[in-house]
Design an enzyme around this catalytic site. Structure first.
Site, short mmCIF file in Angstrom:
data_model
loop_
_atom_site.label_atom_id
_atom_site.label_comp_id
_atom_site.label_asym_id
_atom_site.label_seq_id
_atom_site.Cartn_x
_atom_site.Cartn_y
_atom_site.Cartn_z
N ASP A 1 0.79 -1.24 0.00
CA ASP A 1 0.00 0.00 0.00
C ASP A 1 0.82 1.29 0.00
OD1 ASP A 1 -1.96 -1.93 0.21
OD2 ASP A 1 -2.86 -1.16 2.04
N CYS B 1 -2.18 -2.73 7.53
CA CYS B 1 -2.02 -3.65 6.39
C CYS B 1 -0.73 -4.46 6.43
CB CYS B 1 -2.19 -2.88 5.09
SG CYS B 1 -3.92 -2.30 4.92
N LYS C 1 -7.02 -5.07 -3.07
CA LYS C 1 -7.77 -5.64 -1.95
C LYS C 1 -8.70 -4.59 -1.37
CE LYS C 1 -4.00 -4.39 1.11
NZ LYS C 1 -4.71 -3.33 1.86
#
Ligand code: VGL
Ligand code: ZN
Length: 240
Positions: free
Chosen positions: A42, A185, A140
């Protein structure tokens, strides 16, 4: 930086005899091989300065990751990739503010500012990432009613992204995790990687955390308990 000869000279022979070379030169002892993969989590504009969910010092992970990535023949990146009006957004829950929590069918959910909406500039990977050999980008969090911090499993704990099967079919045994955010994450990805049977390293200086309500300390504790190895980027050998 002192080189090996200078360190040895400075120590003298007595001290030297009592120290095994492995103790002296433990740094850069980890050499990623073809069964290793780097997971870059990310590193997206929303999590960088000026972004809607900016992680403090988030931009500092980019040069560290770029350098470290040179040691890996296998690199997978992830993108948080939410629908507009995603269930994790505080804006869709009346009376709720970002960083408050709610109970959803799959468990407790932290609510966030709107971020990483599919196709927006905020959802793009940082233009400063330089990892041309990256072979896969996993998106995701694209189901409107379920969050997915982890690159492996959605927050319902059962819907897979397909990443474990991909890595296994590519004969990957060890994963190194870096990126944003350490306590969400990155940590959830590392924990699920352990559950899927991988050897897991989190590269601390290649990550930054959000740290809301003690989340950063809890994440490191959970990861230690699960057998995740906490390392620094200098522990990884990058040949010149
Ligand atoms: C993340 C909060 C919400 C992350 C993603 O990338 O750590 N955190 N969505
Ligand atoms: Zn998100």
């Amino acid at each position: 930086m002192l080189n090996r000869r200078q360190i040895l000279a400075a120590m003298g022979t007595t001290a030297l005899a009592s120290l095994a070379p492995s103790a002296l030169f433990a740094a850069a002892a980890i050499k990623p091989d073809d069964s290793s993969a780097l997971l870059v989590i990310d590193v997206q504009n929303c999590f960088l300065p000026g972004g809607s969910l900016a992680v403090k010092e988030g931009e500092q992970v980019v040069p560290v990751i770029n350098k470290m990535a040179k040691a890996f023949s296998n690199v997978v990146m992830t993108q948080d990739w939410h629908t507009p009006g995603h269930v994790s957004f505080a804006s869709v829950h009346s009376g709720k503010k970002p960083f408050e929590t709610i109970d959803l069918p799959y468990g407790k959910q932290v609510l966030w500012p709107d971020h990483c909406v599919q196709g927006t500039d905020g959802a793009s990977l940082s233009k400063d990432l330089s990892i041309p050999q990256a072979e896969l980008i996993i998106r995701k969090g694209f189901h409107k009613d379920v969050d997915s911090y982890s690159a492996f499993l959605e927050a319902d704990g059962k819907t897979t992204t397909g990443l474990a099967a991909y890595l296994k079919s590519r004969k990957i045994k060890r994963v190194f995790v870096a990126g944003l955010a350490t306590d969400f994450c990155v940590a959830w990805t590392a924990l699920d990687a352990r559950k899927a049977g991988f050897e897991v390293y989190v590269v601390e200086d290649a990550c930054r955390g959000i740290d809301t309500q003690g989340s950063l300390a809890k994440a490191w504790a959970d990861m230690a308990k699960a057998g995740v190895k906490r390392i620094q980027s200098a522990d990884i050998a990058v040949s010149a």
